[in-house]
Design a protein around this motif. Structure first.
Motif, PDB file in Angstrom:
ATOM      1  N   ILE A  77       0.844  -1.202   0.000  1.00  0.00           N
ATOM      2  CA  ILE A  77       0.000   0.000   0.000  1.00  0.00           C
ATOM      3  C   ILE A  77       0.879   1.251   0.000  1.00  0.00           C
ATOM      4  O   ILE A  77       0.645   2.197  -0.749  1.00  0.00           O
ATOM      5  CB  ILE A  77      -0.937   0.008   1.218  1.00  0.00           C
ATOM      6  CG1 ILE A  77      -2.088  -0.986   1.007  1.00  0.00           C
ATOM      7  CG2 ILE A  77      -1.493   1.396   1.481  1.00  0.00           C
ATOM      8  CD1 ILE A  77      -3.103  -0.544  -0.017  1.00  0.00           C
ATOM      9  N   SER A  78       1.899   1.262   0.839  1.00  0.00           N
ATOM     10  CA  SER A  78       2.794   2.423   0.909  1.00  0.00           C
ATOM     11  C   SER A  78       3.498   2.662  -0.415  1.00  0.00           C
ATOM     12  O   SER A  78       3.673   3.808  -0.844  1.00  0.00           O
ATOM     13  CB  SER A  78       3.835   2.221   2.020  1.00  0.00           C
ATOM     14  OG  SER A  78       3.215   2.170   3.279  1.00  0.00           O
ATOM     15  N   GLU A  79       3.904   1.583  -1.093  1.00  0.00           N
ATOM     16  CA  GLU A  79       4.571   1.720  -2.385  1.00  0.00           C
ATOM     17  C   GLU A  79       3.646   2.364  -3.412  1.00  0.00           C
ATOM     18  O   GLU A  79       4.065   3.235  -4.182  1.00  0.00           O
ATOM     19  CB  GLU A  79       5.022   0.342  -2.887  1.00  0.00           C
ATOM     20  CG  GLU A  79       6.169  -0.261  -2.090  1.00  0.00           C
ATOM     21  CD  GLU A  79       6.479  -1.681  -2.512  1.00  0.00           C
ATOM     22  OE1 GLU A  79       5.669  -2.261  -3.281  1.00  0.00           O
ATOM     23  OE2 GLU A  79       7.514  -2.215  -2.093  1.00  0.00           O
ATOM     24  N   HIS A  80       2.392   1.930  -3.429  1.00  0.00           N
ATOM     25  CA  HIS A  80       1.433   2.494  -4.378  1.00  0.00           C
ATOM     26  C   HIS A  80       1.180   3.972  -4.086  1.00  0.00           C
ATOM     27  O   HIS A  80       1.112   4.794  -5.011  1.00  0.00           O
ATOM     28  CB  HIS A  80       0.123   1.708  -4.344  1.00  0.00           C
ATOM     29  CG  HIS A  80       0.200   0.380  -5.027  1.00  0.00           C
ATOM     30  ND1 HIS A  80       0.079   0.243  -6.394  1.00  0.00           N
ATOM     31  CD2 HIS A  80       0.408  -0.871  -4.547  1.00  0.00           C
ATOM     32  CE1 HIS A  80       0.196  -1.028  -6.721  1.00  0.00           C
ATOM     33  NE2 HIS A  80       0.402  -1.724  -5.623  1.00  0.00           N
TER      34      HIS A  80
ATOM     35  N   ASN B 105       3.200   6.113  -2.525  1.00  0.00           N
ATOM     36  CA  ASN B 105       4.405   6.890  -2.813  1.00  0.00           C
ATOM     37  C   ASN B 105       4.609   7.128  -4.299  1.00  0.00           C
ATOM     38  O   ASN B 105       5.192   8.142  -4.700  1.00  0.00           O
ATOM     39  CB  ASN B 105       5.638   6.192  -2.230  1.00  0.00           C
ATOM     40  CG  ASN B 105       5.636   6.184  -0.720  1.00  0.00           C
ATOM     41  OD1 ASN B 105       4.964   6.986  -0.086  1.00  0.00           O
ATOM     42  ND2 ASN B 105       6.369   5.243  -0.136  1.00  0.00           N
ATOM     43  N   LYS B 106       4.125   6.214  -5.138  1.00  0.00           N
ATOM     44  CA  LYS B 106       4.275   6.334  -6.579  1.00  0.00           C
ATOM     45  C   LYS B 106       3.050   6.954  -7.258  1.00  0.00           C
ATOM     46  O   LYS B 106       2.905   6.877  -8.474  1.00  0.00           O
ATOM     47  CB  LYS B 106       4.569   4.964  -7.198  1.00  0.00           C
ATOM     48  CG  LYS B 106       5.886   4.350  -6.744  1.00  0.00           C
ATOM     49  CD  LYS B 106       7.092   5.108  -7.290  1.00  0.00           C
ATOM     50  CE  LYS B 106       8.385   4.388  -6.927  1.00  0.00           C
ATOM     51  NZ  LYS B 106       9.562   5.039  -7.538  1.00  0.00           N
ATOM     52  N   GLY B 107       2.152   7.544  -6.466  1.00  0.00           N
ATOM     53  CA  GLY B 107       1.107   8.362  -7.063  1.00  0.00           C
ATOM     54  C   GLY B 107      -0.236   7.714  -7.326  1.00  0.00           C
ATOM     55  O   GLY B 107      -1.052   8.275  -8.059  1.00  0.00           O
ATOM     56  N   THR B 108      -0.530   6.562  -6.721  1.00  0.00           N
ATOM     57  CA  THR B 108      -1.812   5.896  -6.954  1.00  0.00           C
ATOM     58  C   THR B 108      -2.871   6.403  -5.988  1.00  0.00           C
ATOM     59  O   THR B 108      -2.670   6.388  -4.767  1.00  0.00           O
ATOM     60  CB  THR B 108      -1.672   4.364  -6.809  1.00  0.00           C
ATOM     61  OG1 THR B 108      -0.744   3.898  -7.785  1.00  0.00           O
ATOM     62  CG2 THR B 108      -3.002   3.662  -7.015  1.00  0.00           C
ATOM     63  N   ILE B 109      -4.030   6.811  -6.528  1.00  0.00           N
ATOM     64  CA  ILE B 109      -5.139   7.290  -5.702  1.00  0.00           C
ATOM     65  C   ILE B 109      -6.236   6.238  -5.547  1.00  0.00           C
ATOM     66  O   ILE B 109      -6.980   6.231  -4.577  1.00  0.00           O
ATOM     67  CB  ILE B 109      -5.735   8.588  -6.298  1.00  0.00           C
ATOM     68  CG1 ILE B 109      -6.760   9.213  -5.365  1.00  0.00           C
ATOM     69  CG2 ILE B 109      -6.341   8.344  -7.660  1.00  0.00           C
ATOM     70  CD1 ILE B 109      -7.296  10.535  -5.852  1.00  0.00           C
ATOM     71  N   LEU B 110      -6.351   5.329  -6.528  1.00  0.00           N
ATOM     72  CA  LEU B 110      -7.348   4.265  -6.472  1.00  0.00           C
ATOM     73  C   LEU B 110      -6.708   2.981  -6.977  1.00  0.00           C
ATOM     74  O   LEU B 110      -6.091   2.961  -8.027  1.00  0.00           O
ATOM     75  CB  LEU B 110      -8.575   4.620  -7.307  1.00  0.00           C
ATOM     76  CG  LEU B 110      -9.773   3.667  -7.232  1.00  0.00           C
ATOM     77  CD1 LEU B 110     -11.096   4.441  -7.383  1.00  0.00           C
ATOM     78  CD2 LEU B 110      -9.703   2.570  -8.286  1.00  0.00           C
TER      79      LEU B 110
ATOM     80  N   LYS C 214      -3.997   2.754   8.121  1.00  0.00           N
ATOM     81  CA  LYS C 214      -5.191   3.404   7.574  1.00  0.00           C
ATOM     82  C   LYS C 214      -4.863   4.444   6.518  1.00  0.00           C
ATOM     83  O   LYS C 214      -5.618   5.380   6.290  1.00  0.00           O
ATOM     84  CB  LYS C 214      -6.019   4.062   8.699  1.00  0.00           C
ATOM     85  CG  LYS C 214      -6.466   3.101   9.798  1.00  0.00           C
ATOM     86  CD  LYS C 214      -7.410   2.044   9.267  1.00  0.00           C
ATOM     87  CE  LYS C 214      -7.895   1.140  10.397  1.00  0.00           C
ATOM     88  NZ  LYS C 214      -8.728   0.041   9.912  1.00  0.00           N
ATOM     89  N   LYS C 215      -3.736   4.335   5.905  1.00  0.00           N
ATOM     90  CA  LYS C 215      -3.351   5.276   4.864  1.00  0.00           C
ATOM     91  C   LYS C 215      -3.310   4.560   3.530  1.00  0.00           C
ATOM     92  O   LYS C 215      -2.931   3.401   3.447  1.00  0.00           O
ATOM     93  CB  LYS C 215      -1.963   5.862   5.153  1.00  0.00           C
ATOM     94  CG  LYS C 215      -1.881   6.680   6.431  1.00  0.00           C
ATOM     95  CD  LYS C 215      -2.561   8.007   6.291  1.00  0.00           C
ATOM     96  CE  LYS C 215      -2.374   8.856   7.541  1.00  0.00           C
ATOM     97  NZ  LYS C 215      -3.065  10.145   7.426  1.00  0.00           N
ATOM     98  N   GLY C 216      -3.674   5.263   2.493  1.00  0.00           N
ATOM     99  CA  GLY C 216      -3.531   4.644   1.202  1.00  0.00           C
ATOM    100  C   GLY C 216      -4.599   5.054   0.226  1.00  0.00           C
ATOM    101  O   GLY C 216      -5.451   5.892   0.508  1.00  0.00           O
ATOM    102  N   PRO C 217      -4.561   4.457  -0.969  1.00  0.00           N
ATOM    103  CA  PRO C 217      -5.534   4.794  -2.007  1.00  0.00           C
ATOM    104  C   PRO C 217      -6.898   4.205  -1.698  1.00  0.00           C
ATOM    105  O   PRO C 217      -7.058   3.369  -0.816  1.00  0.00           O
ATOM    106  CB  PRO C 217      -4.918   4.143  -3.253  1.00  0.00           C
ATOM    107  CG  PRO C 217      -4.130   2.993  -2.714  1.00  0.00           C
ATOM    108  CD  PRO C 217      -3.588   3.454  -1.392  1.00  0.00           C
TER     109      PRO C 217
ATOM    110  N   PRO D 205       3.826  -0.766  -8.416  1.00  0.00           N
ATOM    111  CA  PRO D 205       2.959   0.412  -8.518  1.00  0.00           C
ATOM    112  C   PRO D 205       2.740   0.792  -9.976  1.00  0.00           C
ATOM    113  O   PRO D 205       3.595   0.547 -10.832  1.00  0.00           O
ATOM    114  CB  PRO D 205       3.752   1.496  -7.771  1.00  0.00           C
ATOM    115  CG  PRO D 205       4.626   0.741  -6.829  1.00  0.00           C
ATOM    116  CD  PRO D 205       4.989  -0.526  -7.543  1.00  0.00           C
ATOM    117  N   LEU D 206       1.604   1.391 -10.263  1.00  0.00           N
ATOM    118  CA  LEU D 206       1.225   1.687 -11.635  1.00  0.00           C
ATOM    119  C   LEU D 206       2.268   2.538 -12.358  1.00  0.00           C
ATOM    120  O   LEU D 206       2.549   2.312 -13.537  1.00  0.00           O
ATOM    121  CB  LEU D 206      -0.136   2.372 -11.657  1.00  0.00           C
ATOM    122  CG  LEU D 206      -0.724   2.680 -13.033  1.00  0.00           C
ATOM    123  CD1 LEU D 206      -0.767   1.430 -13.903  1.00  0.00           C
ATOM    124  CD2 LEU D 206      -2.119   3.278 -12.893  1.00  0.00           C
TER     125      LEU D 206
END
Length: 200
Positions: A68-71, A73-78, A94-97, A122-123
């Motif tokens: 989740i943190s990797e996504h 950090n690399k700009g994923t919102i969903l 509780k953090k993340g897209p 990550p995308l």
């Protein structure tokens, strides 16, 4: 800047409120005009990424805190999940897209090839791999597919466009080839503004 129509525009000026909502979007046809209070960034401005398109047998989109943190950090919102039951998992920070219970086949699979074990990346990293290996795929085409098109597919159109009243978050692609509009091995992504009403 990536426009919601899928084209690029030069010299954009985006006014954003403290809560992340876009108040105004302007652009200059010839060159940027310095104004008081405006911050200048070199690169390509885009909405945050929406990662839903890959759906292959080898896709392993397991969910955990590190991933989740990797996504994020690399700009994923969903983030779309291969297994919708994973949405019920407790992520302690509780953090993340936004977690979306589906991954959807894309209408042009040649744009999104099966990346095998790299499907978990990550995308942004997947986009970079595809573009660096396929010169015939245009940067704007792939960015539109992973922002505005993906936003429409998930019924969150406001997340995919840099327009007044929207709060998609704001990313900056750095070290891209701005003349030929291509990614390079040195291209990186940076959050400039986090989205409103999310867990960021």
């Amino acid at each position: 800047m990536l426009c919601s129509q899928g084209n690029m525009t030069k010299w954009p000026v985006i006014t954003i409120a403290k809560d992340g909502i876009i108040l105004q979007v302007d652009s200059y046809k010839t060159a940027f005009k310095e104004q008081h209070g405006i911050m200048f960034y070199s690169g390509i401005l885009i909405p945050a990424f929406i990662d839903i398109w890959w759906k292959y047998p080898s896709n392993q989109m397991t969910i955990n805190e590190l991933r989740i943190s990797e996504h994020v950090n690399k700009g994923t919102i969903l983030l779309g999940l291969s297994d919708p039951t994973e949405i019920a998992l407790e992520i302690s920070h509780k953090k993340g897209p936004i977690l979306y219970p589906h991954r959807i086949p894309y209408s042009h699979p040649e744009i999104f090839p099966d990346l095998l074990t790299d499907n978990v990346l990550p995308l942004f990293e997947k986009i970079k791999k595809v573009l660096l290996k396929n010169n015939h795929i245009k940067l704007a085409e792939l960015l539109s597919a992973t922002t505005s098109e993906a936003a429409l597919a998930t019924n969150h159109p406001e997340l995919g466009k840099l327009e007044k009243g929207c709060s998609p978050g704001l990313l900056l692609l750095q070290n891209a080839d701005l003349v030929n509009l291509k990614m390079t091995p040195q291209t990186t992504v940076k959050w400039l503004v986090y989205p409103k009403n999310n867990n960021f």
